[in-house]
Structures are given as structure tokens and as C-alpha cells.
Write a protein that holds these residues in place. Structure first.
Motif: not given
Length: 161
Positions: A90-103
Motif C-alpha cells: 500500500e505504501l510502496n509497491n515498488q520495494i522488494k520485500v522479504e519475510t522471515m519467521v524465526e523461533h
């Protein structure tokens, strides 16, 4: 020579403070819609408590209860990732986003991931606890500021009047 973008790690959780820190980061640090920056969203999933003795009712947690608790924790992590990636689009659809879930404990997880990925900047929200609550509960942002080797930006949510 092509300019290299920054790797920016943003610690997220289910609280409003981390959503505010993420939106602040997107609005104030990521200015160019063609940016080469990479935003890495990190959710630290706190491990389930291990009970080696009986609980107060005299029963041990059954495998089905532990499985239900784990499923709920996974659902929370997925909802946080969905919410934060939607906010990024919504705020910047051009930026590359990666997600991580760590324990693990969020303080340790955030510090370890920042070191392992050698990020250029760590962005964390702040609950704005006073000295007593911070002493009793610990402060993730304070721990990161003291222990992470890269620059740490602590974003405080403005107090409502």
C-alpha cells in the motif's frame, strides 16, 4: 558502477508499535519508488513453554493441546506477515520485500538475524515502557540498541493526546 541498495531489517509483531515503525520506515527511509533497497520483515515466534511437571490442575499438556498451541502460533505469524506485506504494498509497491519467521526470544532472534544477514539498518518499534516496566519485562529495542553492530533505528509511536 551500479549503486547497491540497502538491506533494511524491520522487526514486526502483532502490536501497533511495529506496524507504526514499518510505516514510518516506508514513508521516511524509502523515498525512491525505484529503490534498490530490500526490506526484510522479521517475526520472532516465541517458543512454546515446555512443562516438564504437571500443571496446576494435575495434568500434563496432551500432544493435541501442544499441536493446537503450535498451530495458533503459526496462524499469528502468518497474519502478521500478511498484514505487514500488505502495508508495504500500500505504501510502496515498488520495494522488494522479504519475510522471515524465526523461533526464539525476540531480543536474541532479532540480534542474531541482523548479524547473520549483515543488514545495513535495523528498525524496531518501541512500546514506550517506563523504567519499571522496562526493568521487569525487558526491552527488545534497548537490547538491540546495545547488542546489534549495525545502526538501530527505534521508532516510538506518538502518544495520543
Amino acid at each position: 558502477m551500479a549503486e547497491k541498495g540497502r538491506n533494511i531489517l524491520v522487526a514486526v509483531d502483532e502490536g501497533d508499535e511495529s506496524a507504526y515503525a514499518l510505516s514510518w520506515c516506508l514513508n521516511n527511509l524509502i523515498s525512491d519508488h525505484n529503490s534498490k533497497d530490500i526490506l526484510i520483515l522479521l517475526f520472532a515466534k516465541t517458543p512454546l513453554p515446555i512443562y516438564s511437571a504437571m500443571d496446576s490442575t494435575g495434568y500434563l499438556f496432551s500432544p493435541s493441546i501442544i499441536e493446537t498451541m503450535e498451530r495458533c502460533a503459526n496462524e499469528v505469524a502468518q497474519k502478521v506477515m500478511d498484514k505487514t506485506t500488505t502495508l508495504c504494498k500500500e505504501l510502496n509497491n515498488q520495494i522488494k520485500v522479504e519475510t522471515m519467521v524465526e523461533h526464539g526470544d525476540p531480543r536474541d532472534v532479532i540480534s542474531e538475524v541482523a548479524e547473520r544477514l549483515k543488514v545495513d539498518l535495523l528498525v524496531v518499534g518501541s512500546h514506550g515502557y517506563g523504567a519499571i516496566k522496562r526493568a521487569l519485562l525487558g526491552s527488545v529495542s534497548n537490547h538491540c540498541a546495545q547488542n546489534v553492530k549495525c545502526p538501530v533505528l527505534i521508532v516510538k509511536t506518538p502518544k495520543s493526546n
